[in-house]
Every structure is written in C-alpha cells, then in structure tokens.
Design a protein around this motif. Sequence first.
Motif, short mmCIF file in Angstrom:
data_model
loop_
_atom_site.label_atom_id
_atom_site.label_comp_id
_atom_site.label_asym_id
_atom_site.label_seq_id
_atom_site.Cartn_x
_atom_site.Cartn_y
_atom_site.Cartn_z
N LEU A 131 -0.25 1.58 -3.34
CA LEU A 131 0.38 1.81 -1.89
C LEU A 131 1.72 2.52 -1.97
O LEU A 131 1.91 3.16 -1.36
N TRP A 135 2.49 6.18 -0.16
CA TRP A 135 3.66 6.18 0.57
C TRP A 135 4.66 7.34 0.25
O TRP A 135 4.89 8.06 0.96
N ASP A 140 0.95 6.77 5.59
CA ASP A 140 1.01 5.64 6.14
C ASP A 140 0.54 5.56 7.42
O ASP A 140 1.01 6.07 8.47
N PRO A 141 -0.72 4.72 7.40
CA PRO A 141 -1.45 3.85 6.49
C PRO A 141 -2.31 4.88 5.76
O PRO A 141 -2.45 6.26 5.78
N TRP A 175 -7.63 0.31 7.43
CA TRP A 175 -6.57 1.11 7.22
C TRP A 175 -5.57 -0.09 6.71
O TRP A 175 -5.46 -1.26 7.17
N PRO A 177 -1.47 -0.28 5.64
CA PRO A 177 -0.13 0.29 5.73
C PRO A 177 0.56 0.36 4.33
O PRO A 177 0.18 -0.54 3.49
N THR A 178 1.33 1.29 4.19
CA THR A 178 1.99 1.60 2.91
C THR A 178 3.38 1.36 2.86
O THR A 178 4.14 1.43 1.79
#
Length: 181
Positions: A131, A135, A140-141, A175, A177-178
Amino acid sequence: MSILITPRNALRSTFLEAVREFRGEGRGGASDDTLLGHQISVWRDRWADEAGFDEYVRFLIADARPETPRPQGMVPATTLWFVDGETWLGRLSIRHRLTPRLMEWGGTIGYDVRPSARNRGHGRAMLRAALPHAWGLGFDPVLVTCDADNVASRKVIEASGGVFEDRRGEKLRYWIPTSPS
C-alpha cells in the motif's frame, strides 16, 4: 522476517520451486489468463538457465518504466517479490494506471502466494506492505479484485482494509485506502 523486494537473480532456485508448485495446481496452462499464468507459459523454458532467468528479472524491473515497450493494452507495473530471507513466497504487481479492463477485472494490485506458503498470513502482509508503494505512485485508494469463489483472497483483501464495492461477473471489487494515517 518477510519483506517485499525488487526481483533478484539470487532467488532463482526458490522461485523455480514455487513455479513447480503453481504448475502442480494447473497454473500456466492454456486456460490460465492470469499474469502469473502468462509468465509461466512464456518464460518457463528460459528460467531453466541463469541467463534466461536474468533476462526475466530485467524484464520485470523494466516493466515499471513508462518508456518500456509493451503489448497494446498493457500498462507499466511495478513487480515486487515477497521473501523470507532467500525463500520466495509470492509476487505482487502494482499497475501504474487502470485501463477499462483493469477497472473491471484486474484492479491496481494483483498478487500470488506460492501454494506451500498459503494460510500463514503472507497474502495479507504482502498486500499491506504494497500500500505505501501504491501511495507513492499516486493511488489512493487502490482497486483490488478477486474471483467470487476465492474465499482466501477475499479474506486477505478485507483484512487489509478492503471496502466492497460490487460484483461484476465473476469478480468482486474492493477499494483499499493507501494514505498513511
């Protein structure tokens, strides 16, 4: 300690052990339309010698560069290997952009854990470790997909923060999140 690394020649023997495991479950055959399946089909004869394996490693590293020639519809991707010391446990690809097909089928990140290393948390550790890389590439995501009947992959994605969006055909779409929190 298991970590994600850039592919390297020193892991050839344990990589080839893993490929034998994957082939034992039918990967690399004509009906395997996964990235790993394609690579096994195309590269397996060249992996037998060190020069061929070196060519493969250079191919993987070059694939992250936008200027590298690639077949139509393919996008740049960063490939990372998940290892414990000198033991190859799995692979992960972070695609640098999403095509319409990747939005439906492949997602931003794809991964494989060698059969003998499954059910030990490696998939989750590998995906979580990827992740920050995603990023850094501006995602993101990230979109991660899995087959609807792949319970293990679904658990990996959900344990990594995956939020279910929908099912499209045989694929479940999540999905993750990063952004660092």
